[in-house]
Design a protein around this motif. Structure first.
Motif, PDB file in Angstrom:
ATOM      1  N   PRO A 133       0.862  -1.194   0.000  1.00  0.00           N
ATOM      2  CA  PRO A 133       0.000   0.000   0.000  1.00  0.00           C
ATOM      3  C   PRO A 133       0.892   1.236   0.000  1.00  0.00           C
ATOM      4  O   PRO A 133       1.881   1.278   0.746  1.00  0.00           O
ATOM      5  CB  PRO A 133      -0.768  -0.116   1.311  1.00  0.00           C
ATOM      6  CG  PRO A 133      -0.696  -1.565   1.689  1.00  0.00           C
ATOM      7  CD  PRO A 133       0.627  -2.059   1.173  1.00  0.00           C
ATOM      8  N   ALA A 134       0.567   2.231  -0.834  1.00  0.00           N
ATOM      9  CA  ALA A 134       1.460   3.378  -1.007  1.00  0.00           C
ATOM     10  C   ALA A 134       1.777   4.074   0.314  1.00  0.00           C
ATOM     11  O   ALA A 134       2.863   4.603   0.506  1.00  0.00           O
ATOM     12  CB  ALA A 134       0.823   4.372  -1.974  1.00  0.00           C
ATOM     13  N   MET A 135       0.813   4.061   1.235  1.00  0.00           N
ATOM     14  CA  MET A 135       1.008   4.799   2.483  1.00  0.00           C
ATOM     15  C   MET A 135       1.468   3.898   3.624  1.00  0.00           C
ATOM     16  O   MET A 135       1.582   4.352   4.771  1.00  0.00           O
ATOM     17  CB  MET A 135      -0.264   5.536   2.875  1.00  0.00           C
ATOM     18  CG  MET A 135      -0.029   7.021   3.058  1.00  0.00           C
ATOM     19  SD  MET A 135      -1.529   7.916   3.318  1.00  0.00           S
ATOM     20  CE  MET A 135      -1.077   8.837   4.783  1.00  0.00           C
ATOM     21  N   ALA A 136       1.766   2.636   3.315  1.00  0.00           N
ATOM     22  CA  ALA A 136       2.309   1.759   4.358  1.00  0.00           C
ATOM     23  C   ALA A 136       3.581   2.390   4.899  1.00  0.00           C
ATOM     24  O   ALA A 136       4.338   3.029   4.163  1.00  0.00           O
ATOM     25  CB  ALA A 136       2.615   0.384   3.781  1.00  0.00           C
ATOM     26  N   ARG A 137       3.825   2.211   6.183  1.00  0.00           N
ATOM     27  CA  ARG A 137       5.028   2.802   6.763  1.00  0.00           C
ATOM     28  C   ARG A 137       6.249   2.012   6.312  1.00  0.00           C
ATOM     29  O   ARG A 137       6.233   0.770   6.341  1.00  0.00           O
ATOM     30  CB  ARG A 137       4.941   2.777   8.289  1.00  0.00           C
ATOM     31  CG  ARG A 137       3.731   3.506   8.828  1.00  0.00           C
ATOM     32  CD  ARG A 137       3.702   3.486  10.341  1.00  0.00           C
ATOM     33  NE  ARG A 137       3.743   2.133  10.881  1.00  0.00           N
ATOM     34  CZ  ARG A 137       3.904   1.850  12.172  1.00  0.00           C
ATOM     35  NH1 ARG A 137       4.025   2.839  13.042  1.00  0.00           N
ATOM     36  NH2 ARG A 137       3.926   0.614  12.592  1.00  0.00           N
ATOM     37  N   VAL A 184      16.544   8.810   9.142  1.00  0.00           N
ATOM     38  CA  VAL A 184      15.106   9.129   9.169  1.00  0.00           C
ATOM     39  C   VAL A 184      14.412   8.182  10.140  1.00  0.00           C
ATOM     40  O   VAL A 184      14.924   7.119  10.471  1.00  0.00           O
ATOM     41  CB  VAL A 184      14.446   8.991   7.774  1.00  0.00           C
ATOM     42  CG1 VAL A 184      15.149   9.867   6.747  1.00  0.00           C
ATOM     43  CG2 VAL A 184      14.425   7.541   7.298  1.00  0.00           C
ATOM     44  N   ASN A 185      13.229   8.602  10.579  1.00  0.00           N
ATOM     45  CA  ASN A 185      12.374   7.716  11.365  1.00  0.00           C
ATOM     46  C   ASN A 185      11.524   6.934  10.367  1.00  0.00           C
ATOM     47  O   ASN A 185      10.662   7.514   9.707  1.00  0.00           O
ATOM     48  CB  ASN A 185      11.468   8.535  12.292  1.00  0.00           C
ATOM     49  CG  ASN A 185      12.255   9.319  13.323  1.00  0.00           C
ATOM     50  OD1 ASN A 185      13.127   8.781  13.978  1.00  0.00           O
ATOM     51  ND2 ASN A 185      11.956  10.604  13.449  1.00  0.00           N
ATOM     52  N   ILE A 207       5.920   4.725  -0.426  1.00  0.00           N
ATOM     53  CA  ILE A 207       5.996   5.243  -1.796  1.00  0.00           C
ATOM     54  C   ILE A 207       7.084   6.320  -1.906  1.00  0.00           C
ATOM     55  O   ILE A 207       7.661   6.532  -2.966  1.00  0.00           O
ATOM     56  CB  ILE A 207       4.609   5.767  -2.257  1.00  0.00           C
ATOM     57  CG1 ILE A 207       4.547   5.844  -3.773  1.00  0.00           C
ATOM     58  CG2 ILE A 207       4.274   7.089  -1.624  1.00  0.00           C
ATOM     59  CD1 ILE A 207       3.166   6.197  -4.302  1.00  0.00           C
ATOM     60  N   GLN A 208       7.398   6.977  -0.791  1.00  0.00           N
ATOM     61  CA  GLN A 208       8.444   7.998  -0.816  1.00  0.00           C
ATOM     62  C   GLN A 208       9.846   7.383  -0.750  1.00  0.00           C
ATOM     63  O   GLN A 208      10.834   8.105  -0.833  1.00  0.00           O
ATOM     64  CB  GLN A 208       8.248   8.996   0.334  1.00  0.00           C
ATOM     65  CG  GLN A 208       6.985   9.842   0.165  1.00  0.00           C
ATOM     66  CD  GLN A 208       6.901  10.972   1.164  1.00  0.00           C
ATOM     67  OE1 GLN A 208       7.530  10.949   2.217  1.00  0.00           O
ATOM     68  NE2 GLN A 208       6.094  11.986   0.858  1.00  0.00           N
ATOM     69  N   CYS A 237       9.118   5.072  10.737  1.00  0.00           N
ATOM     70  CA  CYS A 237       7.676   5.054  11.033  1.00  0.00           C
ATOM     71  C   CYS A 237       6.967   6.244  10.410  1.00  0.00           C
ATOM     72  O   CYS A 237       5.748   6.266  10.320  1.00  0.00           O
ATOM     73  CB  CYS A 237       7.426   5.019  12.542  1.00  0.00           C
ATOM     74  SG  CYS A 237       7.715   6.576  13.404  1.00  0.00           S
ATOM     75  N   LEU A 238       7.728   7.265   9.994  1.00  0.00           N
ATOM     76  CA  LEU A 238       7.110   8.481   9.443  1.00  0.00           C
ATOM     77  C   LEU A 238       7.259   8.565   7.918  1.00  0.00           C
ATOM     78  O   LEU A 238       6.913   9.584   7.331  1.00  0.00           O
ATOM     79  CB  LEU A 238       7.726   9.743  10.070  1.00  0.00           C
ATOM     80  CG  LEU A 238       7.573   9.919  11.585  1.00  0.00           C
ATOM     81  CD1 LEU A 238       8.148  11.261  12.027  1.00  0.00           C
ATOM     82  CD2 LEU A 238       6.111   9.822  11.999  1.00  0.00           C
ATOM     83  N   VAL A 239       7.771   7.505   7.297  1.00  0.00           N
ATOM     84  CA  VAL A 239       7.992   7.559   5.852  1.00  0.00           C
ATOM     85  C   VAL A 239       6.995   6.638   5.153  1.00  0.00           C
ATOM     86  O   VAL A 239       7.053   5.418   5.339  1.00  0.00           O
ATOM     87  CB  VAL A 239       9.432   7.125   5.497  1.00  0.00           C
ATOM     88  CG1 VAL A 239       9.650   7.162   3.989  1.00  0.00           C
ATOM     89  CG2 VAL A 239      10.452   8.013   6.204  1.00  0.00           C
ATOM     90  N   PRO A 240       6.078   7.192   4.354  1.00  0.00           N
ATOM     91  CA  PRO A 240       5.221   6.320   3.556  1.00  0.00           C
ATOM     92  C   PRO A 240       6.091   5.623   2.507  1.00  0.00           C
ATOM     93  O   PRO A 240       6.958   6.267   1.913  1.00  0.00           O
ATOM     94  CB  PRO A 240       4.233   7.282   2.886  1.00  0.00           C
ATOM     95  CG  PRO A 240       4.577   8.642   3.328  1.00  0.00           C
ATOM     96  CD  PRO A 240       5.843   8.615   4.105  1.00  0.00           C
TER      97      PRO A 240
END
Lengths: 298, 162
Positions: free
Chosen positions: B26-30, B65-66, B73-74, B68-71
């Motif tokens: 899912p694109a917004m999965a962490r 980076v954390n 897809i990024q 947990c805060l990166v979707p």
């Protein structure tokens, strides 16, 4: 409760133009480094479900130094801000704000544009941007063309968490005039009061600059975070300070403290309470004036 | 909004510890969940899930980076280093060795993030002062050590006098 992933959608766009075309349709909202939005997402509190990731749009990154101002792309991160030589030399309040936002991992992802449009009254960079009289470029796509307008940052926050941004508009550039040099007699001051240096969201935050000639304050700019529904310039206090003799500060300090207390509207919340915020705001003003008296420029 | 019980998945490719991965998520999965569950590298820990604690730290395109805060897809096309990529086979990195020698690790939950934050700091600043070590690790919380042994570990890893 955690967010329910199937409810959410995130897409990317190949270019700024493409991103603005998507935003113009109104369904998707922009999503940059995620340091605020992912926290809401994780807590199950992210009410909007369709997001356009703009993180990959390099045209929104970077700091351009021009004769009269510096122009920062909205996706410029706090880490990039701290590394820039011109910002270091001329915009120390912004450097301090960037250093005190979260910690390294947050500074690597958090963007200046995101901090502005997220519109929290407790954010660290807005007081600095208010002192520097930042201007914002807002862009949108109209009839297949990118249309741009400039607004003064001072007017940008129209109420708690509401801004001048219209549907389909994206913040592209933050521009700071290069006017407060130490050579012109300006002294700058930044202080964030929070539970700890790193990670904490501020209880009160001040950014200030004043021009001192001899012992006289000839100009002043003071901005505060976390003491009103929006990051605010303290125009009454600034007017009060103009023309004041630093040598006589003991005689007018009480009045100056009363003026700044009269123009803020702090509240009780999870991080602090109104009385503490009012008292500390007055102390922060006094600390700034003492710094002016001491002749220190930083 | 249409209710669906299955998140739409999109293709994502990136490199973790030098190895290429192509998967659908899912694109917004962490990024954190994809690393742990899809790639099955469980050295990256979840602490707070809101960017406060640093337990989920990874290095993404050279920057701490954390996760947990990166979707996810990024992270398309990114080069990622997790704690599993720090040692060379059985040979520990000097930072890991110093954590063992100085007692910088106790329960171990913060340790992967501490080690990656230390690596990231030393990469930019090979000889940090005590204050710079503190600032470099300010985004990583530890409930066991009281931090002093962690700061000692970083100081030892870069060979500085304590």
């Amino acid at each position: 409760m955690r967010a329910y992933l199937p409810d959410y959608e995130m897409i990317t766009a190949p270019s700024l133009q493409g991103a603005l075309e998507v935003l113009a349709r109104g369904e998707f909202r922009p999503f940059a480094g995620g340091t605020d939005l992912m926290v809401l997402f994780e807590a199950g509190k992210l009410s909007h479900h369709k997001w356009l990731s703009i993180w990959g749009l390099d045209e929104l990154r970077g700091i351009r130094v021009e004769a009269a101002h510096i122009a920062m792309g909205a996706l410029t991160t706090y880490s990039q801000i701290q590394r820039d030589a011109t910002v270091q030399a001329e915009f120390p309040l912004l450097i301090e704000a960037a250093r005190l936002t979260g910690a390294i991992a947050i500074q690597n992802r958090g963007t200046l544009g995101g901090n502005i449009v997220n519109a929290s009254p407790a954010a660290d960079s807005p007081p600095a941007l208010l002192v520097y009289e930042a201007e914002l470029e807002l862009v949108s796509c109209v009839g297949g063309k990118i249309v741009s307008r400039w607004v003064s940052y001072r007017d940008f926050h129209t109420g708690y968490k509401s801004t001048l941004l219209k549907k389909g508009e994206l913040l592209r550039t933050i521009r700071l005039p290069r006017t407060l040099g130490a050579e012109k007699g300006w002294v700058q001051h930044y202080r964030k009061v929070g539970t700890r240096k790193a990670q904490a969201i501020s209880k009160i935050c001040i950014a200030a600059a004043a021009r001192v000639e001899g012992a006289k304050i000839t100009d002043a700019r003071i901005a505060l975070g976390s003491v009103a529904p929006v990051p605010m310039r303290c125009l009454k206090t600034e007017a009060y300070l103009r023309g004041k003799d630093l040598g006589l500060a003991a005689s007018w300090m009480g009045e100056a403290r009363a003026v700044i207390a009269s123009e803020i509207s702090p509240i009780d919340d999870i991080r602090s309470n109104a009385d503490y915020r009012r008292g500390v705001t007055q102390n922060l003003l006094e600390e700034f004036v003492k710094k002016l008296s001491s002749g220190s420029t930083r | 909004m249409s209710k669906s019980s299955v998140a739409k998945r999109v293709p994502v490719s990136f490199t973790v510890n030098g190895k290429s991965h192509s998967l659908e998520a899912p694109a917004m999965a962490r990024l954190l969940d994809v690393i742990r569950e899809d790639i099955q590298l469980t050295g990256t820990k979840e602490g707070c899930g809101e960017g406060e604690c640093g337990a989920c730290s990874v290095i993404l395109n050279g920057e701490l980076v954390n996760s947990c805060l990166v979707p996810v897809i990024q992270a398309q096309g990114a080069k990622i280093t997790t704690i599993e990529g720090v040692a060379q086979g059985d040979v520990l990195h000097p930072v890991q060795k110093a954590f063992l020698e100085c007692g910088g690790a106790q329960c171990g939950i913060c340790t992967p993030g501490m080690v990656l934050a230390s690596l990231s700091l030393l990469e930019k600043n090979p000889n940090p002062t005590r204050d710079e070590i503190r600032e470099g690790l300010a985004g990583n919380l530890c409930r066991c050590t009281g931090y002093m042994k962690i700061f000692d570990s970083v100081a030892r890893a870069c060979g500085s006098q304590q």
